[in-house]
Design a protein around this motif. Structure first.
Motif, PDB file in Angstrom:
ATOM      1  N   PRO A  83      -0.097 -23.385 -21.067  1.00 14.97           N
ATOM      2  CA  PRO A  83       1.171 -24.136 -21.123  1.00 14.97           C
ATOM      3  C   PRO A  83       2.405 -23.251 -21.216  1.00 14.97           C
ATOM      4  CG  PRO A  83      -0.052 -24.333 -23.187  1.00 14.97           C
ATOM      5  CD  PRO A  83      -0.976 -23.708 -22.203  1.00 14.97           C
ATOM      6  N   ASN A  84       2.244 -22.010 -21.650  1.00 16.96           N
ATOM      7  CA  ASN A  84       3.378 -21.096 -21.737  1.00 16.96           C
ATOM      8  C   ASN A  84       3.491 -20.179 -20.522  1.00 16.96           C
ATOM      9  OD1 ASN A  84       4.403 -21.803 -24.422  1.00 16.96           O
ATOM     10  ND2 ASN A  84       2.451 -21.004 -25.157  1.00 16.96           N
ATOM     11  N   GLY A  85       2.591 -20.355 -19.557  1.00 20.69           N
ATOM     12  CA  GLY A  85       2.700 -19.613 -18.306  1.00 20.69           C
ATOM     13  C   GLY A  85       1.924 -18.322 -18.233  1.00 20.69           C
ATOM     14  N   TYR A  86       1.137 -17.991 -19.263  1.00 21.19           N
ATOM     15  CA  TYR A  86       0.416 -16.720 -19.264  1.00 21.19           C
ATOM     16  C   TYR A  86      -0.855 -16.799 -18.428  1.00 21.19           C
ATOM     17  CZ  TYR A  86       3.397 -15.226 -23.147  1.00 21.19           C
ATOM     18  OH  TYR A  86       4.468 -14.884 -23.925  1.00 21.19           O
ATOM     19  N   PHE A  87      -1.264 -15.644 -17.923  1.00 23.44           N
ATOM     20  CA  PHE A  87      -2.556 -15.541 -17.248  1.00 23.44           C
ATOM     21  C   PHE A  87      -3.071 -14.113 -17.408  1.00 23.44           C
ATOM     22  CE2 PHE A  87       0.426 -14.046 -14.081  1.00 23.44           C
ATOM     23  CZ  PHE A  87      -0.244 -12.977 -13.475  1.00 23.44           C
ATOM     24  N   GLU A  88      -4.364 -13.970 -17.243  1.00 26.14           N
ATOM     25  CA  GLU A  88      -5.022 -12.669 -17.279  1.00 26.14           C
ATOM     26  C   GLU A  88      -6.161 -12.711 -16.289  1.00 26.14           C
ATOM     27  OE1 GLU A  88      -6.862  -9.728 -20.740  1.00 26.14           O
ATOM     28  OE2 GLU A  88      -7.202 -11.882 -20.853  1.00 26.14           O
ATOM     29  N   THR A  89      -6.227 -11.733 -15.409  1.00 26.66           N
ATOM     30  CA  THR A  89      -7.281 -11.703 -14.409  1.00 26.66           C
ATOM     31  C   THR A  89      -7.609 -10.252 -14.083  1.00 26.66           C
ATOM     32  OG1 THR A  89      -7.962 -12.604 -12.266  1.00 26.66           O
ATOM     33  CG2 THR A  89      -5.713 -11.750 -12.415  1.00 26.66           C
ATOM     34  N   HIS A  90      -8.650 -10.067 -13.304  1.00 32.44           N
ATOM     35  CA  HIS A  90      -9.048  -8.732 -12.865  1.00 32.44           C
ATOM     36  C   HIS A  90      -9.087  -8.719 -11.347  1.00 32.44           C
ATOM     37  CE1 HIS A  90     -10.312  -8.628 -17.063  1.00 32.44           C
ATOM     38  NE2 HIS A  90     -10.288  -7.306 -16.974  1.00 32.44           N
ATOM     39  N   VAL A  91      -8.536  -7.660 -10.772  1.00 33.43           N
ATOM     40  CA  VAL A  91      -8.387  -7.573  -9.320  1.00 33.43           C
ATOM     41  C   VAL A  91      -8.948  -6.235  -8.840  1.00 33.43           C
ATOM     42  CG1 VAL A  91      -6.770  -7.591  -7.388  1.00 33.43           C
ATOM     43  CG2 VAL A  91      -6.322  -9.024  -9.404  1.00 33.43           C
ATOM     44  N   ARG A  92      -9.697  -6.284  -7.747  1.00 32.90           N
ATOM     45  CA  ARG A  92     -10.176  -5.064  -7.100  1.00 32.90           C
ATOM     46  C   ARG A  92      -9.200  -4.746  -5.959  1.00 32.90           C
ATOM     47  NH1 ARG A  92     -14.854  -6.704  -6.049  1.00 32.90           N
ATOM     48  NH2 ARG A  92     -15.876  -5.852  -7.914  1.00 32.90           N
ATOM     49  N   PHE A  93      -8.341  -3.778  -6.158  1.00 32.67           N
ATOM     50  CA  PHE A  93      -7.345  -3.408  -5.153  1.00 32.67           C
ATOM     51  C   PHE A  93      -7.971  -2.443  -4.147  1.00 32.67           C
ATOM     52  CE2 PHE A  93      -4.785  -4.589  -8.851  1.00 32.67           C
ATOM     53  CZ  PHE A  93      -3.893  -5.482  -8.266  1.00 32.67           C
ATOM     54  N   ALA A  94      -7.633  -2.620  -2.884  1.00 33.13           N
ATOM     55  CA  ALA A  94      -8.239  -1.823  -1.822  1.00 33.13           C
ATOM     56  C   ALA A  94      -7.693  -0.411  -1.765  1.00 33.13           C
ATOM     57  CB  ALA A  94      -8.039  -2.519  -0.475  1.00 33.13           C
ATOM     58  N   SER A  95      -6.486  -0.209  -2.284  1.00 34.46           N
ATOM     59  CA  SER A  95      -5.864   1.112  -2.174  1.00 34.46           C
ATOM     60  C   SER A  95      -4.827   1.289  -3.258  1.00 34.46           C
ATOM     61  CB  SER A  95      -5.198   1.274  -0.794  1.00 34.46           C
ATOM     62  OG  SER A  95      -4.047   0.434  -0.712  1.00 34.46           O
ATOM     63  N   SER A  96      -4.326   2.490  -3.336  1.00 34.88           N
ATOM     64  CA  SER A  96      -3.169   2.743  -4.197  1.00 34.88           C
ATOM     65  C   SER A  96      -1.967   2.005  -3.634  1.00 34.88           C
ATOM     66  CB  SER A  96      -2.875   4.246  -4.251  1.00 34.88           C
ATOM     67  OG  SER A  96      -3.972   4.977  -4.752  1.00 34.88           O
ATOM     68  N   GLY A  97      -0.921   1.917  -4.441  1.00 32.60           N
ATOM     69  CA  GLY A  97       0.290   1.262  -3.972  1.00 32.60           C
ATOM     70  C   GLY A  97       1.105   0.718  -5.123  1.00 32.60           C
ATOM     71  N   THR A  98       1.821  -0.349  -4.845  1.00 36.65           N
ATOM     72  CA  THR A  98       2.687  -0.985  -5.836  1.00 36.65           C
ATOM     73  C   THR A  98       2.306  -2.448  -5.960  1.00 36.65           C
ATOM     74  OG1 THR A  98       4.506   0.512  -5.265  1.00 36.65           O
ATOM     75  CG2 THR A  98       5.065  -1.483  -6.480  1.00 36.65           C
ATOM     76  N   PRO A 100       0.797  -1.232   0.000  1.00 37.31           N
ATOM     77  CA  PRO A 100       0.000   0.000   0.000  1.00 37.31           C
ATOM     78  C   PRO A 100       0.828   1.279   0.000  1.00 37.31           C
ATOM     79  CG  PRO A 100      -0.832  -1.574   1.614  1.00 37.31           C
ATOM     80  CD  PRO A 100       0.490  -2.087   1.139  1.00 37.31           C
ATOM     81  N   ARG A 101       1.972   1.277   0.634  1.00 39.85           N
ATOM     82  CA  ARG A 101       2.776   2.500   0.699  1.00 39.85           C
ATOM     83  C   ARG A 101       4.233   2.118   0.863  1.00 39.85           C
ATOM     84  NH1 ARG A 101       0.060   1.574   5.206  1.00 39.85           N
ATOM     85  NH2 ARG A 101       1.208   1.338   7.184  1.00 39.85           N
ATOM     86  N   ALA A 102       5.106   3.041   0.527  1.00 35.34           N
ATOM     87  CA  ALA A 102       6.537   2.792   0.638  1.00 35.34           C
ATOM     88  C   ALA A 102       6.895   2.411   2.068  1.00 35.34           C
ATOM     89  CB  ALA A 102       7.311   4.032   0.210  1.00 35.34           C
ATOM     90  N   GLY A 103       7.705   1.386   2.208  1.00 36.04           N
ATOM     91  CA  GLY A 103       8.140   0.938   3.520  1.00 36.04           C
ATOM     92  C   GLY A 103       7.262  -0.121   4.137  1.00 36.04           C
TER      93      GLY A 103
END
Length: 495
Positions: A457-472, A440-443
């Motif tokens: 088989p090649n390792g790919y994926f695609e999904t959708h995620v609802r993130f709770a906050s900004s961040g990395t 969520p935040r630095a540190g």
């Protein structure tokens, strides 16, 4: 599939290099077999007396050592090879009239001689050939490509004559294709995947007499001349056709598809859709309609569909990316900073993944060439001193978010690939899972917000995620009985 080329390291130590590439998740290793590198007396203007160029036994045994080792070691690791057979040619197989000071070994190479060379290579890797002193056949190769970047004068010359008004390299390449195709079919490889093209993405469009002998021809112009059509995609006729080695009669035009089967039956077109400097991978270079960088590949697809249909063929060639990479600064001033290059690599792979005509993703070079040195091709995943660039992690486990801003409660698309998962699944038989993590935040600590089971088989994926906050955001995955690795970090904003 993922294709990788690291010829310098493979020649020096095939086994160790393949171990590194397997750990990166590479599925196919492209190996370039240069005619002059195997041919005896390559610098002589006369071929050796009694030399049977179609027989692998006629070539110096020492010349085959690194190739044989690579073929055996790849098979032992469950990896596949793409053998690209091409020039430069030995001097005794080039034409007369080469300008003084020009590139050696690319001037009017003999198509017949090249066919014999391909016959020797294809025989050796037919799955039946036992080399002298051996006790078992060398493994079979079933993935091939013919020549390299024939639209560049450093690989095939002259590119054009008559003040560059008449293309000449396409006709020479047509002959090389005919000979290579025939040799592969004669040696039991008719069912293999055979690529043609290996096109460089750019060419000379400014200046006097370009591309000339050793310049760069823009790829779409090259393809039009290869298929004997003009800029309006009408078949060439009369003197224009004759000057380019094309059919000049109705009867010859009707035979064009059967006379040049590779042009209509190949397994795909190989392309090198390199970016330009720090230009984003989704940018079509303005005012350059004949370029074939990644964003412009749909134009190449349309051209190929059109020229084949001109001859009554319905072929829709898949494209194979067999060279790609970003130059970085350092070490080459004015190119992409390493972090930007890593981000662009992932963006470019996402664009490629979304195009159903593109069958492969490629990384050209593992380690940068020494600097200073003769080569400035610094697209490696590592610097010349062995220190990993950000591109290393970006290649091993790509991540890309098409949008990085979302309103609270809304989802963001997360696309990625765990490239080594293919081998982890083979080695353990266990399903592989990747964690999508958010800091969520630095540190603060990264926390897993979604676990995805990898089914591709090649390792790919695609999904959708609802993130709770900004961040990395990052990806995390663990090698079986090994360390946990991470993707590059991607900042997001949720408001």
């Amino acid at each position: 599939m993922s294709i990788f080329e690291a010829d310098q390291q493979l020649r020096a130590d095939p086994s160790a290099t393949l171990d590194v590439l397997r750990r990166l998740g590479v599925s196919v290793v492209r190996v370039y077999i240069a005619w002059e590198a195997l041919a005896p007396d390559a610098s002589s203007s006369t071929s050796p007396a009694g030399f049977d160029a179609a027989s692998p036994a006629a070539y110096p045994a020492a010349s085959w050592v690194s190739y044989d080792a690579t073929v055996r070691d790849a098979r032992a690791r469950g990896m596949h090879l793409l053998l690209d057979v091409g020039g430069p040619a030995p001097q005794w197989a080039t034409g007369a009239g080469a300008p003084h000071g020009g590139v050696v070994g690319v001037w009017k190479p003999s198509a017949a001689g090249f066919g014999q060379f391909v016959h020797a290579v294809a025989t050796r890797y037919s799955g039946h050939y036992i080399p002298a002193g051996g006790s078992s056949p060398l493994p079979r190769i079933n993935f091939w490509s013919i020549w390299n970047e024939p639209n560049l004068g450093i690989d095939l010359a002259p590119e054009a004559i008559e003040n560059s008004a008449v293309e000449t390299s396409p006709a020479m390449y047509r002959g090389l294709l005919d000979a290579g195709w025939s040799a592969l079919h004669q040696t039991g490889h008719s069912g293999d995947t055979i690529l043609i093209g290996e096109l460089a993405p750019y060419g000379d469009t400014f200046g006097h007499n370009v591309p000339g002998n050793f310049g760069y021809m823009v790829p779409l112009r090259f393809v039009r001349a290869l298929y004997c059509v003009d800029s309006s995609l009408h078949p060439l006729a009369g003197p224009a056709a004759a000057a380019r080695g094309c059919p000049t009669t109705t009867a010859a035009s009707k035979r064009f598809t059967s006379d040049h089967p590779a042009l209509f039956q190949a397994g795909g077109y190989a392309v090198h859709p390199y970016p330009s400097g720090q230009v984003a991978p989704n940018v079509v270079i303005p005012d350059e309609p004949d370029f074939a960088n990644l964003a412009a590949l749909p134009k190449l697809e349309q051209l190929l569909d059109s020229v084949t249909s001109t001859y009554g063929a319905s072929k829709r060639f898949p494209l194979y990316s067999t060279e790609y990479g970003y130059f970085t600064d350092p070490p080459l001033s004015g190119t992409a900073p390493p972090a930007l290059a890593a981000a662009y690599l992932n963006w470019a792979e996402y664009i490629s993944w979304r195009n159903p005509r593109i069958r492969s993703w490629d990384q050209f070079l593992l380690i940068d060439p020494p600097s200073p040195g003769p080569s400035k091709f610094v697209t490696g995943l590592e610097f010349a001193n062995g220190v990993q660039k950000p591109s290393y992690a970006a290649y091993r486990m790509p991540i890309y978010l098409p949008a990085t801003r979302a309103s609270s409660g809304h989802e963001l698309e997360v696309w990625g690939c765990v490239r080594p998962a293919r081998y982890a699944r083979l080695d353990t038989g266990a399903p592989q899972r990747v964690q999508i993590q958010l800091r969520p935040r630095a540190g603060s600590a990264f926390k897993t917000v979604r676990t995805v089971t990898i089914t591709d088989p090649n390792g790919y994926f695609e999904t959708h995620v609802r993130f709770a906050s900004s961040g990395t955001v990052r990806l995390a995955w663990s090698y079986p009985r090994g360390p946990t690795i991470y993707s590059r970090p991607v900042p997001i904003t949720v408001s």
